[in-house]
Write an enzyme that holds these catalytic residues in place. Structure first.
Site, PDB file in Angstrom:
ATOM      1  N   LYS A   1     -50.642  -9.732 -13.546  1.00 50.71           N
ATOM      2  CA  LYS A   1     -50.931  -9.243 -14.891  1.00 50.71           C
ATOM      3  C   LYS A   1     -51.981 -10.115 -15.578  1.00 50.71           C
ATOM      4  O   LYS A   1     -52.788  -9.601 -16.375  1.00 50.71           O
ATOM      5  CB  LYS A   1     -49.641  -9.192 -15.715  1.00 50.71           C
ATOM      6  CG  LYS A   1     -48.666  -8.122 -15.244  1.00 50.71           C
ATOM      7  CD  LYS A   1     -49.286  -6.725 -15.297  1.00 50.71           C
ATOM      8  CE  LYS A   1     -48.267  -5.641 -14.984  1.00 50.71           C
ATOM      9  NZ  LYS A   1     -48.848  -4.274 -15.095  1.00 50.71           N
TER      10      LYS A   1
ATOM     11  N   TYR B   1     -45.867 -11.679 -10.113  1.00 53.55           N
ATOM     12  CA  TYR B   1     -46.063 -10.651 -11.140  1.00 53.55           C
ATOM     13  C   TYR B   1     -46.916 -11.201 -12.284  1.00 53.55           C
ATOM     14  O   TYR B   1     -47.856 -10.547 -12.746  1.00 53.55           O
ATOM     15  CB  TYR B   1     -44.707 -10.186 -11.657  1.00 53.55           C
ATOM     16  CG  TYR B   1     -44.773  -9.213 -12.806  1.00 53.55           C
ATOM     17  CD1 TYR B   1     -45.088  -7.874 -12.596  1.00 53.55           C
ATOM     18  CD2 TYR B   1     -44.493  -9.630 -14.116  1.00 53.55           C
ATOM     19  CE1 TYR B   1     -45.138  -6.976 -13.653  1.00 53.55           C
ATOM     20  CE2 TYR B   1     -44.542  -8.735 -15.184  1.00 53.55           C
ATOM     21  CZ  TYR B   1     -44.864  -7.407 -14.935  1.00 53.55           C
ATOM     22  OH  TYR B   1     -44.921  -6.524 -15.980  1.00 53.55           O
TER      23      TYR B   1
ATOM     24  N   ASP C   1     -48.491   9.938 -10.315  1.00 50.92           N
ATOM     25  CA  ASP C   1     -47.427   9.062  -9.836  1.00 50.92           C
ATOM     26  C   ASP C   1     -47.194   9.371  -8.363  1.00 50.92           C
ATOM     27  O   ASP C   1     -47.718  10.357  -7.849  1.00 50.92           O
ATOM     28  CB  ASP C   1     -46.137   9.286 -10.648  1.00 50.92           C
ATOM     29  CG  ASP C   1     -45.248   8.044 -10.683  1.00 50.92           C
ATOM     30  OD1 ASP C   1     -44.718   7.677  -9.617  1.00 50.92           O
ATOM     31  OD2 ASP C   1     -45.088   7.445 -11.758  1.00 50.92           O
TER      32      ASP C   1
ATOM     33  N   ASP D   1     -51.264   8.352  -4.140  1.00 49.57           N
ATOM     34  CA  ASP D   1     -51.050   6.952  -3.770  1.00 49.57           C
ATOM     35  C   ASP D   1     -52.284   6.177  -4.225  1.00 49.57           C
ATOM     36  O   ASP D   1     -53.354   6.281  -3.624  1.00 49.57           O
ATOM     37  CB  ASP D   1     -50.862   6.828  -2.259  1.00 49.57           C
ATOM     38  CG  ASP D   1     -50.712   5.375  -1.790  1.00 49.57           C
ATOM     39  OD1 ASP D   1     -50.734   4.462  -2.644  1.00 49.57           O
ATOM     40  OD2 ASP D   1     -50.587   5.166  -0.568  1.00 49.57           O
TER      41      ASP D   1
END
Length: 243
Positions: free
Chosen positions: A150, A146, A35, A61
């Site tokens: 996806k 978004y 993370d 990152d």
């Protein structure tokens, strides 16, 4: 670190990510938890380590190819990769600009694809890749960028499954619906109620629901499912276009 069954989970400090890390560690994997949130990631690793689970935190990152290369080069071949890192943003249709699309695609698609390529090149037959998509890829209002990212991840999952079949690597996606995470709790009560009203179950799922699904698809017992999307959404995908 256990060299025989290493799992890497991105977005590990998030609501779903933490549950996935815990479940895979309980399943016997040595988990590399990745993370950008160093404090939350460190707290997660410390908590799970005290429980006797094998978790190694890595601050990375994922939009940096150099950092992704360094991450994979420093690990043994993975038995499982879970691409859970993602970005969500609500924005009215006509307010979504090119930069919004680029930012969403960079993490939700390109970063996952880059990590998948690097990891799969060193994976052995029987390895598993699980991508965390979203039920929203079927279509939803207020976050077209978004939804598009996806949907692209689902397409990439299917393409990856075909490309990596000859290496004996299985690739699948999970499409969560409304899951009780900080992101969901940030919705206004009215918006949350409207969303839940569209669900046959009438309530949100838990991060553990997603973790169970990941365990199913990433575990050593799985050998004949690839290129599929598993909906964990309380039945919302049965109908309705969002609110």
């Amino acid at each position: 670190m256990n060299m025989t069954a290493v799992a890497l989970v991105t977005g590990a400090a998030g609501g779903m990510g933490q549950a996935i890390v815990r479940r895979l560690a309980q399943d016997g994997f040595a988990v590399v938890a990745v993370d950008v949130g160093e404090a939350a990631l460190g707290a997660l690793a410390e908590r799970l380590t005290h429980e006797g689970l094998e978790v190694e935190p890595r601050v990375v990152d994922l939009t940096s190819e150099a950092q992704v290369d360094a991450l994979i080069d420093g690990l043994p071949p993975l038995s499982a990769l879970v691409n859970s890192a993602g970005l969500f943003d609500e924005r009215k249709f006509f307010d979504v600009g090119q930069d919004d699309f680029r930012r969403m695609m960079e993490l939700n698609l390109i970063a996952a694809a880059t990590l998948t390529q690097r990891a799969a090149a060193r994976m052995a037959p029987g390895a598993k890749i699980v991508n965390i998509a979203s039920r929203a890829y079927l279509g939803a209002r207020h976050h077209a960028h978004y939804v598009a990212s996806k949907a692209a991840l689902v397409g990439y999952t299917r393409a990856s499954a075909m490309e990596l079949a000859e290496k004996g690597i299985l690739v699948n996606a999970i499409a969560p619906g409304l899951i009780d995470t900080p992101m969901l709790r940030a919705l206004t009560p009215e918006r949350l109620a409207a969303q839940l009203a569209l669900q046959p179950t009438g309530h949100a799922g838990t991060p553990e629901d997603i973790a169970h699904a990941v365990s199913f698809l990433a575990g050593p017992q799985m050998g004949f499912i690839t290129g599929q999307v598993l909906f964990v959404d309380g039945g919302k995908s049965l109908g309705g276009s969002g609110s």
